[in-house]
Write a protein that holds these residues in place. Sequence first.
Motif, short mmCIF file in Angstrom:
data_model
loop_
_atom_site.label_atom_id
_atom_site.label_comp_id
_atom_site.label_asym_id
_atom_site.label_seq_id
_atom_site.Cartn_x
_atom_site.Cartn_y
_atom_site.Cartn_z
N SER A 21 0.85 -1.19 0.00
CA SER A 21 0.00 0.00 0.00
C SER A 21 0.88 1.23 0.00
O SER A 21 2.06 1.16 0.35
N GLU A 23 0.79 3.76 2.00
CA GLU A 23 1.20 4.06 3.37
C GLU A 23 2.15 3.00 3.91
O GLU A 23 2.91 3.27 4.83
N ALA A 27 -3.11 -3.07 5.79
CA ALA A 27 -4.10 -2.02 5.57
C ALA A 27 -5.54 -2.52 5.53
O ALA A 27 -6.46 -1.75 5.74
N CYS A 28 -5.71 -3.82 5.29
CA CYS A 28 -7.07 -4.32 5.12
C CYS A 28 -7.39 -5.29 6.26
O CYS A 28 -6.64 -6.23 6.52
N SER A 51 -12.55 -3.50 6.92
CA SER A 51 -12.00 -2.16 7.01
C SER A 51 -10.97 -2.06 5.89
O SER A 51 -10.02 -2.84 5.86
N PRO A 53 -8.89 0.64 3.21
CA PRO A 53 -8.60 1.94 2.58
C PRO A 53 -9.06 1.87 1.13
O PRO A 53 -8.80 0.87 0.45
N LEU A 54 -9.75 2.87 0.65
CA LEU A 54 -10.33 2.78 -0.70
C LEU A 54 -9.27 2.79 -1.78
O LEU A 54 -9.51 2.38 -2.91
N LEU A 56 -6.63 0.93 -1.93
CA LEU A 56 -5.83 -0.28 -1.78
C LEU A 56 -6.08 -1.22 -2.97
O LEU A 56 -7.17 -1.24 -3.52
N HIS A 59 -7.37 -0.27 -7.98
CA HIS A 59 -8.42 0.71 -7.65
C HIS A 59 -8.39 1.91 -8.58
O HIS A 59 -7.43 2.14 -9.30
N ASP A 61 -8.61 6.06 -8.95
CA ASP A 61 -8.60 7.42 -8.38
C ASP A 61 -9.62 8.21 -9.19
O ASP A 61 -9.49 8.31 -10.42
N HIS A 65 -10.36 12.84 -6.08
CA HIS A 65 -9.22 12.45 -5.25
C HIS A 65 -8.30 13.66 -5.03
O HIS A 65 -7.68 13.82 -3.99
N GLU A 218 -11.83 7.44 -4.06
CA GLU A 218 -11.18 6.30 -4.69
C GLU A 218 -12.12 5.11 -4.55
O GLU A 218 -12.98 5.11 -3.66
#
Length: 231
Positions: A21, A23, A27-28, A51, A53-54, A56, A59, A61, A65, A218
């Motif tokens: 990811s 970050e 993340a998931c 949970s 992050p969109l 991830l 995906h 943008d 965004h 996203e």
Amino acid sequence: MKLNQMKVIDLSHTIHSDIPSWEGGCACILKNLSDYDDSNAKVKFRIQDISLPLGLGTHMDTPAHCFKDKKTASEIDITNPIYECVVIDVSEKSNANYLISKSDIKEFEKQFGFINENSIVLFRTGWAKYWHNQHKYRNNLQFPSISEESALYLNEKNIAGIGIDTLSPDTINSEFEVHQIMLGNNRFIIENVANLELLPSTGTYLMVLPLKIQNATESPLRLVALMGGQA
Ligand SMILES: [Zn+2]
């Protein structure tokens, strides 16, 4: 299109807690709210919650965004969600610092013909080979990316959007020019595209359907290419 002649190629990576990811790190989180054996009822269910992050995995943008008043995931027009698609393959010459140039695109056009309006341009850098190694794929956010000049050139062609097999068409060492140019002109960006080695350079279609989440900038995509069908 004749459905029985159509081949579908999955261009999405599987989402789980150990994928790369922007970050970094896990993340998931997928958890069971209740499980099959939690009840004695005859019909058993596993009920889950995620949970995520969109931005991830594979995906989109959306223009929102980067731009406050532009389209979000639920507002992307899906009147015609199937786009002509081309694959520009720079995997032979690319490396972590490779910047896809306008001449790479022009070379492609010389060989395969001009890129049509409203098509999607996918870039195969070969970086997807590191997908299963988070650290290497992320590489401190330095990976093959796209030059500003290339983005300007594609923007003039009025394409629908671009996709790339890295975390982003811009690295951490850029000013995010490609995001600015694409999203600023209401085009979309697809990141972490998988399996591009399975697509020919031209002649395929891409189905792009973001989740219809209100205010989402996203969205994860189950990105599929359609090939071999007769129009
Ligand atoms: Zn992005």
